[in-house]
Design a protein around this motif. Structure first.
Motif, PDB file in Angstrom:
ATOM      1  N   PHE A   1       0.851  -1.223   0.190  1.00 16.26           N
ATOM      2  CA  PHE A   1      -0.185   0.102   0.015  1.00 16.26           C
ATOM      3  C   PHE A   1       0.916   1.195   0.141  1.00 16.26           C
ATOM      4  O   PHE A   1       1.836   1.370   0.850  1.00 16.26           O
ATOM      5  N   ASP A   2       0.516   2.050  -0.757  1.00 15.18           N
ATOM      6  CA  ASP A   2       1.336   3.339  -1.111  1.00 15.18           C
ATOM      7  C   ASP A   2       0.770   4.529  -0.206  1.00 15.18           C
ATOM      8  O   ASP A   2      -0.430   5.028  -0.801  1.00 15.18           O
ATOM      9  N   ALA A   3       1.460   5.054   0.697  1.00 16.86           N
ATOM     10  CA  ALA A   3       0.869   6.069   1.687  1.00 16.86           C
ATOM     11  C   ALA A   3       1.651   7.364   1.072  1.00 16.86           C
ATOM     12  O   ALA A   3       1.333   8.499   1.958  1.00 16.86           O
ATOM     13  N   ARG A   4       2.340   7.341  -0.087  1.00 17.43           N
ATOM     14  CA  ARG A   4       2.772   8.912  -0.394  1.00 17.43           C
ATOM     15  C   ARG A   4       1.894   9.846  -0.687  1.00 17.43           C
ATOM     16  O   ARG A   4       2.115  11.033  -1.136  1.00 17.43           O
ATOM     17  N   CYS A   5       0.755   9.395  -1.094  1.00 17.07           N
ATOM     18  CA  CYS A   5      -0.502  10.379  -1.325  1.00 17.07           C
ATOM     19  C   CYS A   5      -1.101  11.191  -0.024  1.00 17.07           C
ATOM     20  O   CYS A   5      -1.710  12.216  -0.085  1.00 17.07           O
ATOM     21  N   LEU A   6      -0.641  10.710   1.112  1.00 21.96           N
ATOM     22  CA  LEU A   6      -1.082  11.331   2.307  1.00 21.96           C
ATOM     23  C   LEU A   6      -0.268  12.423   2.680  1.00 21.96           C
ATOM     24  O   LEU A   6       0.804  12.708   2.529  1.00 21.96           O
ATOM     25  N   PRO A   7      -0.669  13.464   3.636  1.00 25.91           N
ATOM     26  CA  PRO A   7      -0.181  14.375   4.349  1.00 25.91           C
ATOM     27  C   PRO A   7       1.251  14.211   4.822  1.00 25.91           C
ATOM     28  O   PRO A   7       1.255  13.268   5.741  1.00 25.91           O
ATOM     29  N   ASN A   8       2.345  14.705   4.657  1.00 31.70           N
ATOM     30  CA  ASN A   8       3.591  14.263   5.201  1.00 31.70           C
ATOM     31  C   ASN A   8       4.159  15.236   6.231  1.00 31.70           C
ATOM     32  O   ASN A   8       4.649  16.586   5.845  1.00 31.70           O
TER      33      ASN A   8
ATOM     34  N   ARG B   1      -5.492  13.978  12.814  1.00 32.01           N
ATOM     35  CA  ARG B   1      -6.037  15.147  12.635  1.00 32.01           C
ATOM     36  C   ARG B   1      -6.337  15.237  11.082  1.00 32.01           C
ATOM     37  O   ARG B   1      -7.200  16.096  10.692  1.00 32.01           O
ATOM     38  N   GLN B   2      -5.602  14.393  10.049  1.00 28.69           N
ATOM     39  CA  GLN B   2      -5.875  14.421   9.045  1.00 28.69           C
ATOM     40  C   GLN B   2      -7.133  13.118   8.516  1.00 28.69           C
ATOM     41  O   GLN B   2      -6.806  12.028   8.542  1.00 28.69           O
ATOM     42  N   ALA B   3      -8.208  13.894   7.914  1.00 28.49           N
ATOM     43  CA  ALA B   3      -9.089  12.719   7.686  1.00 28.49           C
ATOM     44  C   ALA B   3      -8.666  11.862   6.597  1.00 28.49           C
ATOM     45  O   ALA B   3      -9.366  10.527   6.680  1.00 28.49           O
ATOM     46  N   VAL B   4      -7.967  12.331   5.543  1.00 25.39           N
ATOM     47  CA  VAL B   4      -7.546  11.366   4.577  1.00 25.39           C
ATOM     48  C   VAL B   4      -6.785   9.994   5.053  1.00 25.39           C
ATOM     49  O   VAL B   4      -6.830   9.268   4.445  1.00 25.39           O
ATOM     50  N   VAL B   5      -6.047  10.409   6.023  1.00 21.65           N
ATOM     51  CA  VAL B   5      -5.377   9.398   6.862  1.00 21.65           C
ATOM     52  C   VAL B   5      -6.045   8.343   7.215  1.00 21.65           C
ATOM     53  O   VAL B   5      -5.918   6.852   7.102  1.00 21.65           O
ATOM     54  N   GLY B   6      -7.200   8.823   7.921  1.00 19.71           N
ATOM     55  CA  GLY B   6      -8.136   7.885   8.786  1.00 19.71           C
ATOM     56  C   GLY B   6      -8.756   6.896   7.766  1.00 19.71           C
ATOM     57  O   GLY B   6      -9.010   5.772   7.866  1.00 19.71           O
ATOM     58  N   ARG B   7      -9.285   7.591   6.495  1.00 18.08           N
ATOM     59  CA  ARG B   7      -9.986   6.863   5.554  1.00 18.08           C
ATOM     60  C   ARG B   7      -8.888   5.976   4.937  1.00 18.08           C
ATOM     61  O   ARG B   7      -9.540   4.780   4.608  1.00 18.08           O
ATOM     62  N   PHE B   8      -7.567   6.154   4.563  1.00 16.26           N
ATOM     63  CA  PHE B   8      -6.804   5.260   4.008  1.00 16.26           C
ATOM     64  C   PHE B   8      -6.637   3.917   4.926  1.00 16.26           C
ATOM     65  O   PHE B   8      -6.884   2.977   4.458  1.00 16.26           O
ATOM     66  N   GLN B   9      -6.405   4.148   6.116  1.00 17.36           N
ATOM     67  CA  GLN B   9      -6.343   3.178   7.220  1.00 17.36           C
ATOM     68  C   GLN B   9      -7.399   2.443   7.378  1.00 17.36           C
ATOM     69  O   GLN B   9      -7.196   1.130   7.299  1.00 17.36           O
ATOM     70  N   GLU B  10      -8.721   2.842   7.358  1.00 10.76           N
ATOM     71  CA  GLU B  10      -9.870   2.108   7.397  1.00 10.76           C
ATOM     72  C   GLU B  10     -10.234   1.048   6.121  1.00 10.76           C
ATOM     73  O   GLU B  10     -10.432   0.024   6.266  1.00 10.76           O
TER      74      GLU B  10
END
Length: 282
Positions: free
Chosen positions: A183-190, A213-222
């Motif tokens: 899984f590529d997490a490079r799209c998430l806030p750094n 605090r980043q909603a997109v990180v939570g969505r990726f994780q879920e």
């Protein structure tokens, strides 16, 4: 009387089998290096009769003329009713070539006719069946201490259940060869771009707070969680022993470490989990 625990160790030349075998010896295993495949069943049976509870045997292409018969001898071992685990060490070509160059050793398959790269390719082909069913460790970017630590983790596993391995890594150092899913997490806030967070890792609370605090990180994780929960039962039904889920970011320091930590914590509530951070050498 408990069954003998047997670890069959193999892997590419230069990938760290000597370090692994010495680590197993330090953990109390009776170790044999480079045993010809045809001798496996009788050797293991003899050691079992003599009361050796833990045995580790290295089998590899140094005995190339009889390695092709290994699957048949493995089947004979399994029929003895022993507790057998298979461990395979690999590394990328660049790392292997560099190691041979630094040690000035020749590859066991080269025999003056093949280049080191050609010998490595042939060795990969010869060992493909073993690596397919074994627990794989990619030693390309591991220190000797890291490899020893991963070997200790491997030995401590409960052999009766599927092991889910969450591994963080940095794409700039290459893909891990032992991954089943990436899984590529490079799209998430750094967090790297915050000077206060830059020297920290995904295990440190300020970085955790930033990413949570980043909603997109939570969505990726879920979504990773949902995917793995849906498919792990299928791998269990297929009698798989290990699944490695690799999560990468640019450097393998912040986002991938955080996600691997969070996912490992979640799945450890109901499954056997290993957590590895490839780029963390401390």
């Amino acid at each position: 009387m408990s069954r003998q625990q047997l670890i069959l160790l193999s892997g590419l030349s230069g990938a760290g089998k000597s370090v692994a075998l010495k680590s197993l010896e330090d953990l109390g295993y009776f170790c044999i290096d480079n045993l010809p495949a045809p001798l496996l069943p009788q050797t293991v049976a003899l050691l079992d009769e003599d009361g050796y509870p833990q045995v580790a045997i290295s089998v590899d292409v140094r005995s190339a003329h009889n390695f092709a018969s290994f699957p048949n001898h493995l089947e004979a071992l399994l029929e003895l009713g022993l507790d057998v685990q298979m461990l395979f060490l690999e590394a990328n070509n660049e790392t292997l070539v560099k190691r041979f160059s630094e040690t000035r050793r020749s590859h066991p398959l080269s025999s003056g006719e093949l280049t080191v790269s050609e010998a490595i390719a042939l060795e990969r082909e010869m060992l493909a069946d073993f690596s397919e069913v074994a627990h794989r460790i990619d030693s390309s970017d591991l220190s000797a201490n890291q490899l020893r630590s991963w070997i200790r983790q491997f030995v401590a596993l409960d052999r009766s259940q599927l092991t889910v391995i969450f591994e963080s890594f940095g794409f700039k150092h290459g893909l891990p060869l032992d991954a089943d899913f990436v899984f590529d997490a490079r799209c998430l806030p750094n967090p790297y771009y915050d000077k206060a967070l830059r020297p920290l890792t995904g295990k440190d609370q300020p970085v955790i707070d930033f990413l949570q605090r980043q909603a997109v990180v939570g969505r990726f994780q879920e979504q990773i969680k949902t995917f793995m929960q849906a498919w792990l039962p299928e791998f269990e039904a297929d009698n798989r022993s290990y699944i490695t889920v690799a999560i990468g970011c640019t450097g393998g320091q912040h986002r991938s470490v955080y996600l691997a930590e969070q996912l490992a914590q979640h799945f450890a509530e109901h499954r056997q989990v290993l957590l590895r951070h490839r780029e963390q050498h401390g």
